[in-house]
Design a protein around this motif. Structure first.
Motif, short mmCIF file in Angstrom:
data_model
loop_
_atom_site.label_atom_id
_atom_site.label_comp_id
_atom_site.label_asym_id
_atom_site.label_seq_id
_atom_site.Cartn_x
_atom_site.Cartn_y
_atom_site.Cartn_z
N VAL A 236 18.91 -80.14 -70.26
CA VAL A 236 18.61 -79.45 -69.01
C VAL A 236 19.77 -79.57 -68.02
O VAL A 236 19.89 -78.76 -67.09
CB VAL A 236 17.30 -79.98 -68.40
N LEU A 237 20.64 -80.56 -68.21
CA LEU A 237 21.83 -80.65 -67.36
C LEU A 237 22.74 -79.44 -67.53
O LEU A 237 23.55 -79.13 -66.66
CB LEU A 237 22.61 -81.93 -67.68
N GLY A 238 22.60 -78.75 -68.68
CA GLY A 238 23.40 -77.55 -68.90
C GLY A 238 23.16 -76.46 -67.87
O GLY A 238 24.00 -75.55 -67.72
N LEU A 239 22.05 -76.54 -67.14
CA LEU A 239 21.79 -75.55 -66.09
C LEU A 239 22.81 -75.65 -64.95
O LEU A 239 22.95 -74.70 -64.18
CB LEU A 239 20.38 -75.75 -65.52
N LEU A 240 23.50 -76.78 -64.87
CA LEU A 240 24.52 -76.91 -63.83
C LEU A 240 25.66 -75.93 -64.03
O LEU A 240 26.31 -75.51 -63.07
CB LEU A 240 25.06 -78.34 -63.81
N SER A 241 25.93 -75.57 -65.28
CA SER A 241 27.07 -74.71 -65.58
C SER A 241 26.98 -73.35 -64.88
O SER A 241 27.92 -72.94 -64.18
CB SER A 241 27.22 -74.54 -67.09
N PRO A 242 25.88 -72.59 -65.03
CA PRO A 242 25.82 -71.31 -64.32
C PRO A 242 25.76 -71.45 -62.81
O PRO A 242 26.23 -70.56 -62.09
CB PRO A 242 24.54 -70.67 -64.87
N LEU A 243 25.20 -72.56 -62.31
CA LEU A 243 25.19 -72.76 -60.87
C LEU A 243 26.61 -72.93 -60.33
O LEU A 243 26.97 -72.37 -59.29
CB LEU A 243 24.33 -73.97 -60.50
N VAL A 244 27.41 -73.72 -61.04
CA VAL A 244 28.80 -73.89 -60.64
C VAL A 244 29.55 -72.56 -60.75
O VAL A 244 30.37 -72.22 -59.88
CB VAL A 244 29.48 -74.96 -61.52
N ALA A 245 29.26 -71.80 -61.81
CA ALA A 245 29.91 -70.50 -61.96
C ALA A 245 29.59 -69.59 -60.78
O ALA A 245 30.45 -68.85 -60.29
CB ALA A 245 29.47 -69.84 -63.27
N ALA A 246 28.34 -69.63 -60.30
CA ALA A 246 27.95 -68.79 -59.17
C ALA A 246 28.66 -69.23 -57.90
O ALA A 246 29.11 -68.39 -57.10
CB ALA A 246 26.43 -68.85 -58.98
N VAL A 247 28.77 -70.54 -57.69
CA VAL A 247 29.46 -71.04 -56.50
C VAL A 247 30.94 -70.64 -56.54
O VAL A 247 31.51 -70.20 -55.53
CB VAL A 247 29.31 -72.57 -56.41
N LEU A 248 31.57 -70.78 -57.69
CA LEU A 248 32.98 -70.39 -57.81
C LEU A 248 33.16 -68.89 -57.59
O LEU A 248 34.16 -68.44 -57.01
CB LEU A 248 33.52 -70.78 -59.19
N GLY A 249 32.18 -68.10 -58.07
CA GLY A 249 32.25 -66.66 -57.83
C GLY A 249 32.20 -66.34 -56.34
O GLY A 249 32.88 -65.43 -55.86
#
Length: 292
Positions: A236-249
């Motif tokens: 479930v920690l893998g959910l951090l990946s798209p959140l970081v991608a959204a912040v970087l976007g």
């Protein structure tokens, strides 16, 4: 908590994959990107540790390397190239759900409604964060995204089942898998994509970031976390990946985060936190009969 925090570094760094792929790497070469992310880092790890698999671990390392690296990385890059980063990230967010199911068949754990429910909440949250109303859908990208999530989920579950040889450190264990996955990609890459693309300075920086930081360092932390923490908590920690991608976007590409995205962030963070907690157990009431 310290092990969880260290393990969480991996998906945080992986969240940079989408912006690096689209902004720095030459397009049309996802297999080559996966190859350069895996094989050089794996060979560096082997050179530093000078430790090779023994006995049955030759086969196990090959299987884990193909699932976690050889199949997952090119599928990740294919999804990133064929879909908007948000759609690709949402498909990848299905990994905790797949792990929850695989834990029943592979690890012989009981099916946890708690894990499944929060996994669904996490996918919904990621979808709210990163999928816009005009998101384009591509069949090849969708298949690649789901297949990549399934490949990594199975690799994570088998890594938990087989563990790590007690005399082998995390760096060597990571090097086995990166090397195996990279070797798997060598013939596939040149058969499918042909000659490598031209690599300029920006692409060189992108490949170095993905290989040394996004490959060697993060996979070492990730595999260490899998072997020491509950597998569903790690997934479930893998959910951090798209959140970081959204912040970087939002920060680098000028994308906006509105109220819907903020609600999605809340859902996703709640799912991540709930995934680190033990599932509530049902309380059985015992009736004691007393005789006078």
């Amino acid at each position: 908590m310290s092990r969880t925090a260290l393990t969480a570094i991996a998906p945080v760094v992986w969240g940079t994959t989408y912006v690096v792929t689209t902004e720095l790497l030459p397009p049309g070469h996802p297999l080559f990107a996966g190859l350069l992310r895996a094989l050089p880092a794996g060979l560096i790890a082997l050179a530093l540790t000078r430790t090779l698999p023994r006995g049955a671990w030759w086969g196990k390392a090959a299987v884990l390397g193909v699932l976690n690296i050889g199949l997952f990385l090119p599928l990740l890059f294919i999804a990133a190239e064929h879909l908007p980063g948000g759609v690709a990230a949402t498909l990848g967010a299905a990994q905790p759900l797949i792990v929850a199911v695989l834990a029943v068949t592979v690890l012989h754990e009981r099916l946890s409604g708690w894990r499944l429910a929060w996994g669904v909440v996490g996918v919904v949250g990621v979808g709210l964060v990163v999928v816009g109303p005009n998101a384009a859908l591509d069949v090849a990208g969708i298949v690649a995204g789901l297949a990549g999530a399934a490949s990594m989920a199975l690799g994570v579950t088998l890594t938990k089942r087989w563990g790590r040889p007690p005399e082998v450190g995390p760096l060597a264990f990571t090097g086995w898998q990166l090397t195996a996955g990279g070797l798997f990609l060598v013939p596939v890459t040149f058969l499918v994509e042909g000659a490598p693309p031209a690599i300029d300075l920006s692409a060189t920086l992108g490949y170095l970031w993905l290989g040394l930081v996004g490959g060697l360092l993060t996979y070492m932390l990730w595999f260490r976390g899998i072997t020491t923490l509950p597998v569903t908590s790690v997934a479930v920690l893998g959910l951090l990946s798209p959140l970081v991608a959204a912040v970087l976007g939002a920060v680098l590409l000028g994308q906006t985060l509105g109220p819907v995205q903020l609600v999605g962030f809340g859902f996703s963070l709640a799912a991540i936190l709930a995934g680190q907690l033990p599932a509530p157990s049902s309380v059985s009431t015992r009736t004691t009969t007393r005789t006078p």
